[in-house]
Design a protein around this motif. Sequence first.
Motif, short mmCIF file in Angstrom:
data_model
loop_
_atom_site.label_atom_id
_atom_site.label_comp_id
_atom_site.label_asym_id
_atom_site.label_seq_id
_atom_site.Cartn_x
_atom_site.Cartn_y
_atom_site.Cartn_z
N MET A 1 25.97 17.10 143.35
CA MET A 1 24.75 17.92 143.19
C MET A 1 23.53 17.14 143.72
O MET A 1 23.35 15.97 143.39
CB MET A 1 24.54 18.23 141.71
N GLN A 2 22.74 17.80 144.53
CA GLN A 2 21.53 17.15 145.03
C GLN A 2 20.40 17.31 144.01
O GLN A 2 20.21 18.41 143.47
CB GLN A 2 21.10 17.79 146.34
N LEU A 3 19.67 16.23 143.79
CA LEU A 3 18.54 16.28 142.85
C LEU A 3 17.24 16.13 143.62
O LEU A 3 17.04 15.13 144.33
CB LEU A 3 18.68 15.16 141.81
N PHE A 4 16.39 17.14 143.50
CA PHE A 4 15.09 17.12 144.16
C PHE A 4 14.01 16.91 143.11
O PHE A 4 14.19 17.25 141.95
CB PHE A 4 14.82 18.46 144.88
N ASP A 23 17.04 13.18 146.23
CA ASP A 23 17.60 13.68 147.49
C ASP A 23 16.62 14.51 148.31
O ASP A 23 16.89 14.81 149.47
CB ASP A 23 18.84 14.54 147.20
N GLU A 159 22.51 27.49 149.87
CA GLU A 159 22.67 26.61 148.71
C GLU A 159 21.82 27.10 147.54
O GLU A 159 20.67 27.50 147.73
CB GLU A 159 22.27 25.18 149.09
N LEU A 161 19.57 26.45 144.60
CA LEU A 161 18.65 25.38 144.20
C LEU A 161 18.02 25.80 142.86
O LEU A 161 17.08 26.60 142.85
CB LEU A 161 17.59 25.23 145.30
N ASP A 180 24.05 24.04 143.65
CA ASP A 180 24.21 22.96 144.63
C ASP A 180 23.16 21.88 144.44
O ASP A 180 23.39 20.72 144.75
CB ASP A 180 24.09 23.53 146.06
N CYS A 181 21.96 22.29 144.00
CA CYS A 181 20.85 21.37 143.83
C CYS A 181 20.00 21.83 142.65
O CYS A 181 20.08 23.00 142.25
CB CYS A 181 19.91 21.35 145.05
N THR A 183 15.81 21.31 141.37
CA THR A 183 14.52 20.66 141.59
C THR A 183 13.87 20.45 140.23
O THR A 183 13.75 21.37 139.43
CB THR A 183 13.62 21.41 142.59
#
Length: 217
Positions: A1-4, A23, A159, A161, A180-181, A183
């Motif tokens: 998992m992308q972390l913004f 990320d 994706e 988010l 997927d991500c 924020t």
Amino acid sequence: MQLFLDTTDTAVLKDLAATGLVDGVTTNPSLIAKSGRPMLEVIAEICDLVEGPVSAEVAAVEAAAMLAEGRKLAGVAANVVVKVPLTREGLIATAEFAREGIQTNVTLCFSAAQALLAAKAGATFVSPFIGRLDDHGADGMGLITEIRAIYDNYDFDTEILAASIRNPAHVTAAALAGADCATIPPGVFADLFKHPLTEKGLEQFMSDWAKTGQSIL
Ligand code: G3P
């Protein structure tokens, strides 16, 4: 998992980016206003601090004007993602950005039907607003689950988010639901590192270690 990180505070961003766990970054007009700085300057500075996607939101409401603004924002740095509201005009612009190879984050998504349209328009990211749905008495996390199922049914590449995150539990629930991500506001990001048992355990280890009188180096 992308972390913004959901922020325009570059000092805070610099500090958290040093962990190597950030990320990307998302911004919005409210966060730009909060920074009190010119938008293009802030976005350029953020793009220098992180290699991953940096969302910069258009302010126009009509597709043609969104396209003009988005092209300018995309010109600031290679990692800019143009953030567009989930409206009819926004999705017209999204489809054109996709044709031009400009990445998009379709924001203010509050229903699975809206997310389906965003994917069909070729959005790179869609941002369902979890916290605002919960505030409204709806099930924010349920929306992530629905979008995940729809995107998987049709192999959409868009994706998911998870946005409008209010606490660490939102982050884990979004991960479990297959986002997927996510924020995350800086305060919540900092809280992700913490657990009272980690602090208590470390205190005990340090005090026992001190009693040994040893040194590893
Ligand atoms: O940038 C979109 C977003 O995460 C908004 O969060 O807390 O204003 O609902 P919030």
